[in-house]
Design an enzyme around this catalytic site. Sequence first.
Site, PDB file in Angstrom:
ATOM      1  N   CYS A 109      13.266  12.020   5.863  1.00  0.00           N
ATOM      2  CA  CYS A 109      13.556  11.652   7.255  1.00  0.00           C
ATOM      3  C   CYS A 109      15.024  11.869   7.600  1.00  0.00           C
ATOM      4  O   CYS A 109      15.376  11.931   8.775  1.00  0.00           O
ATOM      5  CB  CYS A 109      13.139  10.213   7.512  1.00  0.00           C
ATOM      6  SG  CYS A 109      13.822   9.069   6.300  1.00  0.00           S
ATOM      7  N   GLU A 123      10.853   1.910   9.705  1.00  0.00           N
ATOM      8  CA  GLU A 123      11.732   3.066   9.492  1.00  0.00           C
ATOM      9  C   GLU A 123      10.900   4.302   9.761  1.00  0.00           C
ATOM     10  O   GLU A 123       9.988   4.629   8.998  1.00  0.00           O
ATOM     11  CB  GLU A 123      12.299   3.029   8.073  1.00  0.00           C
ATOM     12  CG  GLU A 123      13.553   3.855   7.929  1.00  0.00           C
ATOM     13  CD  GLU A 123      13.273   5.289   7.541  1.00  0.00           C
ATOM     14  OE1 GLU A 123      13.311   6.155   8.449  1.00  0.00           O
ATOM     15  OE2 GLU A 123      12.999   5.546   6.380  1.00  0.00           O
ATOM     16  N   GLU A 145       9.773  16.320  15.328  1.00  0.00           N
ATOM     17  CA  GLU A 145       9.955  16.233  13.879  1.00  0.00           C
ATOM     18  C   GLU A 145       8.957  17.151  13.164  1.00  0.00           C
ATOM     19  O   GLU A 145       7.754  16.912  13.210  1.00  0.00           O
ATOM     20  CB  GLU A 145       9.772  14.787  13.409  1.00  0.00           C
ATOM     21  CG  GLU A 145      10.148  14.628  11.951  1.00  0.00           C
ATOM     22  CD  GLU A 145       9.965  13.218  11.413  1.00  0.00           C
ATOM     23  OE1 GLU A 145       8.954  12.578  11.743  1.00  0.00           O
ATOM     24  OE2 GLU A 145      10.835  12.779  10.639  1.00  0.00           O
ATOM     25  N   LYS A 196       0.843  -1.192   0.000  1.00  0.00           N
ATOM     26  CA  LYS A 196       0.000   0.000   0.000  1.00  0.00           C
ATOM     27  C   LYS A 196       0.884   1.250   0.000  1.00  0.00           C
ATOM     28  O   LYS A 196       1.620   1.497   0.950  1.00  0.00           O
ATOM     29  CB  LYS A 196      -0.901   0.041   1.248  1.00  0.00           C
ATOM     30  CG  LYS A 196      -1.990   1.096   1.098  1.00  0.00           C
ATOM     31  CD  LYS A 196      -2.702   1.398   2.412  1.00  0.00           C
ATOM     32  CE  LYS A 196      -2.042   2.496   3.174  1.00  0.00           C
ATOM     33  NZ  LYS A 196      -2.037   3.810   2.508  1.00  0.00           N
TER      34      LYS A 196
HETATM   35  O1  TXE Z   1       2.462   9.264   8.113  1.00  0.00           O
HETATM   36  P1  TXE Z   1       1.804   7.875   8.408  1.00  0.00           P
HETATM   37  P2  TXE Z   1       1.754  10.684   7.911  1.00  0.00           P
HETATM   38  C1  TXE Z   1       6.525  11.623   9.683  1.00  0.00           C
HETATM   39  C2  TXE Z   1       6.413  13.129   9.536  1.00  0.00           C
HETATM   40  C3  TXE Z   1       4.962  13.326   9.300  1.00  0.00           C
HETATM   41  C4  TXE Z   1       4.375  12.274  10.207  1.00  0.00           C
HETATM   42  C5  TXE Z   1       2.991  11.837   9.856  1.00  0.00           C
HETATM   43  O2  TXE Z   1       6.786  13.754  10.740  1.00  0.00           O
HETATM   44  O3  TXE Z   1       4.529  14.616   9.638  1.00  0.00           O
HETATM   45  O4  TXE Z   1       5.253  11.177  10.074  1.00  0.00           O
HETATM   46  O5  TXE Z   1       2.899  11.606   8.474  1.00  0.00           O
HETATM   47  C6  TXE Z   1      -0.004   4.251   6.421  1.00  0.00           C
HETATM   48  N1  TXE Z   1      -2.011   0.795   9.614  1.00  0.00           N
HETATM   49  N2  TXE Z   1       6.905  10.941   8.444  1.00  0.00           N
HETATM   50  O6  TXE Z   1       0.564  10.832   8.777  1.00  0.00           O
HETATM   51  O7  TXE Z   1       0.408   8.002   8.857  1.00  0.00           O
HETATM   52  C7  TXE Z   1      -0.364   5.457   5.597  1.00  0.00           C
HETATM   53  O8  TXE Z   1      -1.528   5.216   4.855  1.00  0.00           O
HETATM   54  C8  TXE Z   1      -1.263   0.625   8.531  1.00  0.00           C
HETATM   55  C9  TXE Z   1       8.218  10.391   8.415  1.00  0.00           C
HETATM   56  O9  TXE Z   1       1.568  10.866   6.479  1.00  0.00           O
HETATM   57  O10 TXE Z   1       2.779   7.140   9.235  1.00  0.00           O
HETATM   58  C10 TXE Z   1       0.885   5.601   4.749  1.00  0.00           C
HETATM   59  O11 TXE Z   1       0.862   4.683   3.672  1.00  0.00           O
HETATM   60  N3  TXE Z   1      -0.786   1.630   7.778  1.00  0.00           N
HETATM   61  C11 TXE Z   1       8.412   9.482   7.295  1.00  0.00           C
HETATM   62  C12 TXE Z   1       1.991   5.228   5.731  1.00  0.00           C
HETATM   63  O12 TXE Z   1       1.352   4.477   6.750  1.00  0.00           O
HETATM   64  C13 TXE Z   1      -1.073   2.880   8.179  1.00  0.00           C
HETATM   65  C14 TXE Z   1       7.717   9.735   6.040  1.00  0.00           C
HETATM   66  C15 TXE Z   1       2.693   6.416   6.367  1.00  0.00           C
HETATM   67  O13 TXE Z   1       1.732   7.248   6.944  1.00  0.00           O
HETATM   68  C16 TXE Z   1      -1.835   3.131   9.339  1.00  0.00           C
HETATM   69  C17 TXE Z   1       6.398  10.288   6.214  1.00  0.00           C
HETATM   70  C18 TXE Z   1      -2.313   2.011  10.067  1.00  0.00           C
HETATM   71  N4  TXE Z   1      -3.069   2.138  11.157  1.00  0.00           N
HETATM   72  C19 TXE Z   1       6.056  10.886   7.397  1.00  0.00           C
HETATM   73  N5  TXE Z   1      -1.948   4.471   9.489  1.00  0.00           N
HETATM   74  C20 TXE Z   1       9.759   8.878   7.113  1.00  0.00           C
HETATM   75  N6  TXE Z   1      10.170   8.062   8.084  1.00  0.00           N
HETATM   76  O14 TXE Z   1      10.413   9.065   6.092  1.00  0.00           O
HETATM   77  C21 TXE Z   1      -1.278   5.042   8.470  1.00  0.00           C
HETATM   78  N7  TXE Z   1      -0.762   4.078   7.664  1.00  0.00           N
END
Ligand code: TXE
Length: 480
Positions: free
Chosen positions: A283, A249, A384, A174
């Site tokens: 990140c 990660e 962050e 996904k």
């Molecule tokens: O990330 P999410 P978000 C950090 C950055 C950002 C914060 C939130 O600080 O502001 O995270 O970002 C899926 N079960 N990073 O809300 O929600 C979601 O659909 C399974 C750091 O966009 O973590 C997406 O595909 N999957 C980072 C993925 O998780 C779930 C990069 C990431 O979304 C889920 C991006 C669940 N319950 C944001 N909930 C990095 N490490 O590079 C969400 N997802």
Amino acid sequence: MQKIQNYINGQFENPINNEWLDNFCPADGEVYGQLPNSSKVDIENAYIAARSAFPIWSQTTIEERSRILIKISELLEANLQRFAEAESKDNGKPITLAMTVDIPRAASNFRFFGNAITQFSSESHESIGKHAINYTLRQPIGVVGCISPWNLPLYLFTWKIAPALAAGNCVVAKPSEITPMTAYLLGDICNEAGLPKGVLNIVHGLGTTTGQAIIEHPDIKAISFTGGTTTGAHIAKVAAPMFKKLSLELGGKNPNIIFSDCDYEDMLETTVRSSFSNQGQICLCGSRIFVEATIFEKFKTDFVKKVKALKVGHPSESSTNIGALVSKQHLSKVIDYLDIAIKEGANLLFGGKKVSVKGFENGYYLEPTVFEISTDECRINQEEVFGPVVTIMSFNTEDEVLQMANKVKYGLSATIWTNDLKRTMRLSTQIQAGIVWVNTWMLRDLRTPFGGIKDSGVGREGGFEALRFFTEAKNVCIKY
Ligand code: TXE
């Protein structure tokens, strides 16, 4: 308006419930497409397709798997322009970045793991005196889940999928609901490359429903996830009772430590990049800049001058350095942090305002922003932000900066600028991070382990680490 579909069992399908989500273009704030709001049933269908494909794919020769992955890589390279345009439109990143980093790296991921699997070996041990030989099989896990974020959409999506497939697994994947486009385009490329049906399944939808169905699925036994720390913690909690293998990660709040003996011009150029590449939404960005007091004032002047010269503009223009942030919600989260920083007494040296790009006034643009801080304890330096926002602060001694560098909950990467070898060795061993760069930033060799410690995650991807993650080790002991 373009509607994208799920890719299940080698075919493009609407979601079973026929529900759709809007896809926004960050550059102009307009809805330009729709994606499936998939349910548990779509994930189950993807799982069934993957499970059916597994017996054949796991027994497909290494040479054949390698050939198909390398073919996918070649097709991505042949479609570079089309993929880069789609990525830039979907994410808001400058087209130049998508052309030079995102899509080439997605192609490299397939090429790298297509080659790496041919070199992946296991161990054998002779138990001397006991007339026994042990050997370790590295067997694919079965059906694995890959969940990726929006900041480097195809780059990170393929970083998981390529090693999973190379190791003989079948995948339910996904991409982020905010940037689904290039993952959708990948389906056709996989078919053209001859990837058998069902080996890779791409399901679109929200994290809390579609993503949740992947992590809750009792027979998807390994999850590779990149995203926010809160989501990572949630996944760990859901997965633990089912004993799933996890690679998480997560976020970072990385120190960029600058000593006066560094190669100054190189450091300055790179620090602008490590601060603001991809609108600071990587990140690995070095959002906490610590500068030795003896060069602090000079650095401040030179850095701010360079930041002022960055062009915030429409992502499709080749002269744009900083494109749009990924979403309206994310822009407002970053702006909230600017307010918090000011309230906490940070000194705004440059930026801090939304930018109105002519003709695209509803786009999500923000000036690159630099705060000078006098205490490292403030929230802008601890949490962050994940946007084009950095703090700069001076330090006097190595011990002092080491303490500040480690005094955050994250531990993903760190950058050190110095020509002192002994200091390099001392700091690189003591800094709490999974990745340390010295006199460079984001120089990646795909053979090296990648991942963080503390709240930045668990597990390592990259090179053979990824192939180890996506396989189970089974030891066989034969007495003779
Ligand atoms: O990330 P999410 P978000 C950090 C950055 C950002 C914060 C939130 O600080 O502001 O995270 O970002 C899926 N079960 N990073 O809300 O929600 C979601 O659909 C399974 C750091 O966009 O973590 C997406 O595909 N999957 C980072 C993925 O998780 C779930 C990069 C990431 O979304 C889920 C991006 C669940 N319950 C944001 N909930 C990095 N490490 O590079 C969400 N997802």
